[in-house]
Design an enzyme around this catalytic site. Structure first.
Site, PDB file in Angstrom:
ATOM      1  N   ASP A   3       0.891  -1.312   0.079  1.00 39.55           N
ATOM      2  CA  ASP A   3      -0.038   0.167   0.063  1.00 39.55           C
ATOM      3  C   ASP A   3       0.904   1.222  -0.112  1.00 39.55           C
ATOM      4  O   ASP A   3       1.540   1.491   1.148  1.00 39.55           O
ATOM      5  CB  ASP A   3      -0.925   0.058   1.215  1.00 39.55           C
ATOM      6  N   TYR A  20       3.432   9.600  -0.163  1.00 41.89           N
ATOM      7  CA  TYR A  20       4.273   8.793   0.645  1.00 41.89           C
ATOM      8  C   TYR A  20       5.653   8.882   0.255  1.00 41.89           C
ATOM      9  O   TYR A  20       6.793   8.390   1.018  1.00 41.89           O
ATOM     10  CB  TYR A  20       3.756   7.264   0.899  1.00 41.89           C
ATOM     11  N   LYS A  50      -2.189   5.860  -4.478  1.00 37.49           N
ATOM     12  CA  LYS A  50      -3.233   6.977  -4.441  1.00 37.49           C
ATOM     13  C   LYS A  50      -3.158   7.971  -4.997  1.00 37.49           C
ATOM     14  O   LYS A  50      -2.110   8.911  -4.879  1.00 37.49           O
ATOM     15  CB  LYS A  50      -3.693   6.999  -2.668  1.00 37.49           C
TER      16      LYS A  50
HETATM   17  N1  LIG Z   1      -5.574   5.891   3.282  1.00 33.16           N
HETATM   18  C1  LIG Z   1      -5.204   6.758   4.306  1.00 33.16           C
HETATM   19  O1  LIG Z   1      -5.614   7.831   4.464  1.00 33.16           O
HETATM   20  C2  LIG Z   1      -3.917   6.311   5.032  1.00 33.16           C
HETATM   21  C3  LIG Z   1      -3.481   5.079   4.984  1.00 33.16           C
HETATM   22  N2  LIG Z   1      -2.330   4.577   5.796  1.00 33.16           N
HETATM   23  C4  LIG Z   1      -1.916   3.356   5.326  1.00 33.16           C
HETATM   24  O2  LIG Z   1      -2.138   2.323   6.404  1.00 33.16           O
HETATM   25  C5  LIG Z   1      -0.865   1.734   6.853  1.00 33.16           C
HETATM   26  C6  LIG Z   1      -0.822   1.208   8.285  1.00 33.16           C
HETATM   27  O3  LIG Z   1      -1.092   2.341   9.166  1.00 33.16           O
HETATM   28  P1  LIG Z   1       0.010   2.884   9.931  1.00 33.16           P
HETATM   29  O4  LIG Z   1      -0.667   4.343  10.102  1.00 33.16           O
HETATM   30  O5  LIG Z   1       1.092   2.998   9.273  1.00 33.16           O
HETATM   31  O6  LIG Z   1      -0.128   2.294  11.589  1.00 33.16           O
HETATM   32  P2  LIG Z   1      -0.312   0.819  12.030  1.00 33.16           P
HETATM   33  O7  LIG Z   1      -1.536   0.638  12.772  1.00 33.16           O
HETATM   34  O8  LIG Z   1       0.140  -0.192  10.820  1.00 33.16           O
HETATM   35  O9  LIG Z   1       0.834   0.764  12.907  1.00 33.16           O
HETATM   36  C7  LIG Z   1       2.320   0.837  12.527  1.00 33.16           C
HETATM   37  C8  LIG Z   1       3.080   1.017  13.829  1.00 33.16           C
HETATM   38  O10 LIG Z   1       3.228  -0.279  14.473  1.00 33.16           O
HETATM   39  C9  LIG Z   1       4.418  -0.924  14.669  1.00 33.16           C
HETATM   40  N3  LIG Z   1       4.440  -2.245  14.413  1.00 33.16           N
HETATM   41  C10 LIG Z   1       4.064  -3.115  13.604  1.00 33.16           C
HETATM   42  N4  LIG Z   1       4.167  -4.281  13.546  1.00 33.16           N
HETATM   43  C11 LIG Z   1       4.340  -4.519  15.040  1.00 33.16           C
HETATM   44  C12 LIG Z   1       4.298  -5.484  15.972  1.00 33.16           C
HETATM   45  N5  LIG Z   1       3.904  -6.729  15.331  1.00 33.16           N
HETATM   46  N6  LIG Z   1       4.437  -5.460  17.296  1.00 33.16           N
HETATM   47  C13 LIG Z   1       4.779  -4.036  17.805  1.00 33.16           C
HETATM   48  N7  LIG Z   1       4.645  -3.055  16.962  1.00 33.16           N
HETATM   49  C14 LIG Z   1       4.345  -3.197  15.523  1.00 33.16           C
HETATM   50  C15 LIG Z   1       5.041  -0.286  13.431  1.00 33.16           C
HETATM   51  O11 LIG Z   1       6.519  -0.088  14.065  1.00 33.16           O
HETATM   52  P3  LIG Z   1       7.854  -0.959  12.989  1.00 33.16           P
HETATM   53  O12 LIG Z   1       7.850  -0.535  11.663  1.00 33.16           O
HETATM   54  O13 LIG Z   1       9.031  -0.705  13.889  1.00 33.16           O
HETATM   55  O14 LIG Z   1       7.582  -2.354  13.298  1.00 33.16           O
HETATM   56  C16 LIG Z   1       4.882   1.012  13.394  1.00 33.16           C
HETATM   57  O15 LIG Z   1       5.092   2.060  14.583  1.00 33.16           O
HETATM   58  C17 LIG Z   1       0.222   2.806   6.226  1.00 33.16           C
HETATM   59  O16 LIG Z   1       1.375   2.500   6.334  1.00 33.16           O
HETATM   60  C18 LIG Z   1      -0.290   3.327   4.901  1.00 33.16           C
HETATM   61  O17 LIG Z   1      -0.009   2.356   4.031  1.00 33.16           O
HETATM   62  C19 LIG Z   1      -2.298   4.895   7.073  1.00 33.16           C
HETATM   63  C20 LIG Z   1      -2.851   6.040   7.448  1.00 33.16           C
HETATM   64  C21 LIG Z   1      -4.009   6.912   6.561  1.00 33.16           C
HETATM   65  O1  LIG Z   2      -0.768   8.047   5.544  1.00 30.33           O
HETATM   66  C1  LIG Z   2      -1.737   8.425   4.986  1.00 30.33           C
HETATM   67  O2  LIG Z   2      -2.294   7.834   4.040  1.00 30.33           O
HETATM   68  C2  LIG Z   2      -2.323   9.789   5.215  1.00 30.33           C
HETATM   69  O3  LIG Z   2      -3.253  10.109   4.655  1.00 30.33           O
HETATM   70  C3  LIG Z   2      -1.846  10.637   6.251  1.00 30.33           C
HETATM   71  O4  LIG Z   2      -2.971  11.376   6.993  1.00 30.33           O
HETATM   72  C4  LIG Z   2      -1.175  10.205   7.114  1.00 30.33           C
HETATM   73  O5  LIG Z   2      -1.886   9.135   7.916  1.00 30.33           O
HETATM   74  C5  LIG Z   2      -0.761  11.054   8.459  1.00 30.33           C
HETATM   75  O6  LIG Z   2      -0.492  10.590   9.491  1.00 30.33           O
HETATM   76  C6  LIG Z   2      -0.497  12.760   8.247  1.00 30.33           C
HETATM   77  O7  LIG Z   2      -0.450  13.291   9.449  1.00 30.33           O
END
Ligand SMILES: NC(=O)C1=CN([C@@H]2O[C@H](COP(=O)(O)OP(=O)(O)OC[C@H]3O[C@@H](n4cnc5c(N)ncnc54)[C@H](OP(=O)(O)O)[C@@H]3O)[C@@H](O)[C@H]2O)C=CC1
Ligand SMILES: O=C(O)C(=O)[C@@H](O)[C@H](O)C(=O)CO
Length: 277
Positions: free
Chosen positions: A46, A51, A76
């Site tokens: 994703d 990003y 996206k």
């Molecule tokens: N469409 C949108 O608007 C949005 C889309 N997204 C998408 O969703 C994805 C995931 O969401 P995100 O906000 O990154 O958060 P997550 O809920 O996926 O959490 C990520 C965090 O959890 C930690 N983590 C992962 N696996 C473990 C584990 N097994 N044990 C302990 N800690 C863990 C990671 O650290 P580490 O890397 O050190 O393991 C990181 O700090 C994003 O990367 C993005 O692709 C996110 C926000 C908005």
């Molecule tokens: O990560 C994404 O896809 C976003 O849309 C952002 O909103 C991101 O989650 C963020 O944290 C911006 O502050």
């Protein structure tokens, strides 16, 4: 470890029940992390223009040696590229940045309702799909009225709506709308960004009952909610842990107990008011 199964999208595409979030995975370390996820069995990556890692995604796909058709790459459209011509040009730039000839899942990142161009953007995506440069089209952060407007004005139902979803914000109503319309739910920040969620006593109890980690209990909750979580991890061991959630099943009571953590969004990401360019 059982592999990651797939479910059919409304366009027939086999869509993994779990993928890798790549927000903040950039540079050589980002490529390495994406390759390790692909080696561990992930087949859904994703990404997003915003990003700033589309090049890394393309490089990881090539470096993995896995046949291109087995991997689904998501990117996206950012708010600044809303509009028919702008979205068409944005897709070209994403393809060039990735060095790929197809985007497997193309999403509108945020609806930005005050700009009111998401329907025109959607029309461009329908045409990109017809032209073959995009396989599946969907949206992200769309509310029920926005989804219904797309369908009413274009007749095309998004294949996916990627939204904030975790036990603090289970999105029951929106998931019911998705089920009615035939839209696959995808959960962003499925671990609630490693906030205090993983330390909640109910999460720990459910995990202990199954001999799994709190993270695995939460990710299994997503799977049983009928949503594809995309946990982000840059660490190979945590990536494997996160993908290993297809060998156990939560009871209905356990699912309800985790949903009982509901309290609202992590931050102010209400798509009616939060807009990103
Ligand atoms: N469409 C949108 O608007 C949005 C889309 N997204 C998408 O969703 C994805 C995931 O969401 P995100 O906000 O990154 O958060 P997550 O809920 O996926 O959490 C990520 C965090 O959890 C930690 N983590 C992962 N696996 C473990 C584990 N097994 N044990 C302990 N800690 C863990 C990671 O650290 P580490 O890397 O050190 O393991 C990181 O700090 C994003 O990367 C993005 O692709 C996110 C926000 C908005
Ligand atoms: O990560 C994404 O896809 C976003 O849309 C952002 O909103 C991101 O989650 C963020 O944290 C911006 O502050």
């Amino acid at each position: 470890m059982p592999g990651i199964p797939s479910v059919p999208l409304n366009d027939g595409t086999a869509f993994p029940e779990l993928g890798l979030g790549t927000y903040n995975l950039r540079g050589e370390a980002g490529v390495t992390a994406m390759v390790s996820a692909l080696e561990a069995g992930y087949r859904l990556l994703d990404s997003a223009v915003n990003y700033e890692n589309e090049a890394e995604v393309g490089e990881a796909v090539r470096r993995s040696g896995i046949p291109r058709d087995e991997i689904l790459v998501t990117t996206k459209i950012p708010g600044r590229d809303h509009g028919y011509d702008e979205a068409t040009a944005s897709a070209r730039r994403s393809l060039d940045a990735m060095g790929l000839d197809r985007i497997d899942l193309y999403l509108i990142h945020w609806p930005n309702p005050s700009v009111d161009k998401y329907v025109d953007t959607w029309r461009a995506m329908i045409d990109l799909r017809a032209a073959g440069s995009v396989r599946s089209i969907g949206v992200s952060n769309f509310t029920e009225p926005m989804l219904r407007r797309l369908v009413e004005e274009t007749g095309v139902v998004p294949a996916v709506n990627q939204v904030e979803l975790h036990p603090y914000f289970p999105q029951d109503q929106l998931r019911a709308v998705h089920a009615e319309l035939g839209i696959r739910t995808e959960s962003w920040s499925p671990l609630a960004r490693r906030s205090e969620l993983l330390g909640e006593s109910v999460v720990k109890e459910v995990a202990e009952a199954h001999g799994v980690t709190p993270t695995q209990a939460v990710l299994r909750w997503h799977v049983q909610a009928g949503s594809t979580p995309i946990p982000k991890s840059g660490d190979a061991q945590r990536q494997r842990e996160n993908a290993d959630v297809f060998g156990f099943e939560l009871t209905a009571d356990e699912v309800d107990a985790l949903s009982g953590l509901r309290r609202g969004r992590l931050w102010d990401a209400d798509p009616d008011t939060h807009e990103e360019m």
